[in-house]
Write an enzyme that holds these catalytic residues in place. Sequence first.
Site, short mmCIF file in Angstrom:
data_model
loop_
_atom_site.label_atom_id
_atom_site.label_comp_id
_atom_site.label_asym_id
_atom_site.label_seq_id
_atom_site.Cartn_x
_atom_site.Cartn_y
_atom_site.Cartn_z
N CYS A 142 40.96 -27.41 -26.53
CA CYS A 142 41.26 -26.41 -25.58
C CYS A 142 42.89 -26.69 -24.86
CB CYS A 142 39.99 -25.93 -24.73
SG CYS A 142 40.29 -24.26 -24.10
N LYS A 163 40.06 -12.86 -19.84
CA LYS A 163 39.41 -14.32 -20.38
C LYS A 163 38.68 -13.88 -21.72
CE LYS A 163 37.08 -17.90 -18.63
NZ LYS A 163 36.11 -18.56 -17.53
N SER A 194 36.42 -20.47 -23.65
CA SER A 194 36.50 -20.19 -22.22
C SER A 194 37.61 -20.53 -21.88
CB SER A 194 35.33 -21.10 -21.38
OG SER A 194 35.26 -20.72 -19.97
N HIS A 237 35.72 -24.86 -27.45
CA HIS A 237 35.14 -25.83 -26.83
C HIS A 237 33.67 -26.33 -27.51
CE1 HIS A 237 36.73 -26.95 -22.90
NE2 HIS A 237 37.24 -25.54 -22.93
N GLU A 239 31.97 -28.83 -28.02
CA GLU A 239 31.33 -29.84 -27.15
C GLU A 239 30.78 -29.23 -26.24
OE1 GLU A 239 34.69 -29.42 -24.16
OE2 GLU A 239 34.42 -29.12 -26.55
N ARG A 251 28.91 -19.51 -11.84
CA ARG A 251 29.85 -20.17 -10.71
C ARG A 251 30.65 -19.22 -10.21
NH1 ARG A 251 34.02 -23.25 -13.74
NH2 ARG A 251 34.77 -21.24 -14.20
#
Length: 306
Positions: A142, A163, A194, A237, A239, A251
Amino acid sequence: MPIVIPKDLPATETLENENIFVITEHRAIHQDIRPLKIAIVNLMPKKIETETQLLRLLGNIPIQVSIDLIHPKTHHSKNISEKHLLSFYKTIDDIKNEKFDGMIITGAPVEQIAFEDVDYFQELKTIMDFSVTNVFSTLHICWGAQAALYYHYNINKNILPKKVFGVFSHHININKGTVKLLRGFDDKFYVPHSRHTEVKKEDIEKVPELEIFAESNEVGPYIIASKNGRQIFITGHPEYDANTLKSEYYRDINLGKHIEIPKNYFKNNNPREELIANWRGHANLLFSNWLNYYVYQETPYSYISI
């Protein structure tokens, strides 16, 4: 084969509960095995979470792997204790005379800041120079991939109108029979993203040393590699845990930020329903192919020769 980790690393319990074979550095010393030495440059704020995610993937292959965790000394981490960093992490100064079979440079939530304005970017440039001279193959994730493409190849990132957030379909755009990194990949596979920035396909294609192995019609290039295989760039991502996007979503909601529901993630696009984690097979295959074909089968037996 086990993954060799520092004694008392918090990720140990989680990995053992998932039946991933881990041993301490002390125990590994007494085994007559030459493990793969992998350095993980962890730039993510939630260090323990990222450690666990990456160690899970590295521990799922039949090759013994020894890990060194690295952090930038020029950055003050707010989300992890100084004790944890002192106990389990090294800096580039500590490893500058060592050689590694592989290195992973993680993402970081700083993509909306100009590279040169990131407080540890000068140190990261030193680490990236080290990766060229002292590491056989480096996997960038990323923002780590964007930073490396900028530093090594002068490819800048671009701010997106909104985003990229969710799980997206990807396809291979090269003959996968000729590329070992892609062995076993499905024709269509899924990866979480992300990020607020992108690297444009046309900018990558201008660099003759680089190839785009896989991409998404929605979110652009995903796997980029140098033609010698010693630099791999991953824009998503793979992972991530099943719950990571959910945690990021809530969040931001709790911080009062405008954030869209992550695409293709919750059943019926409803955060109250179950989530769909359909990228774990791809993630395991990507990391095992990298370690096997780009590190284990290519790296010299003697560290001195790297």
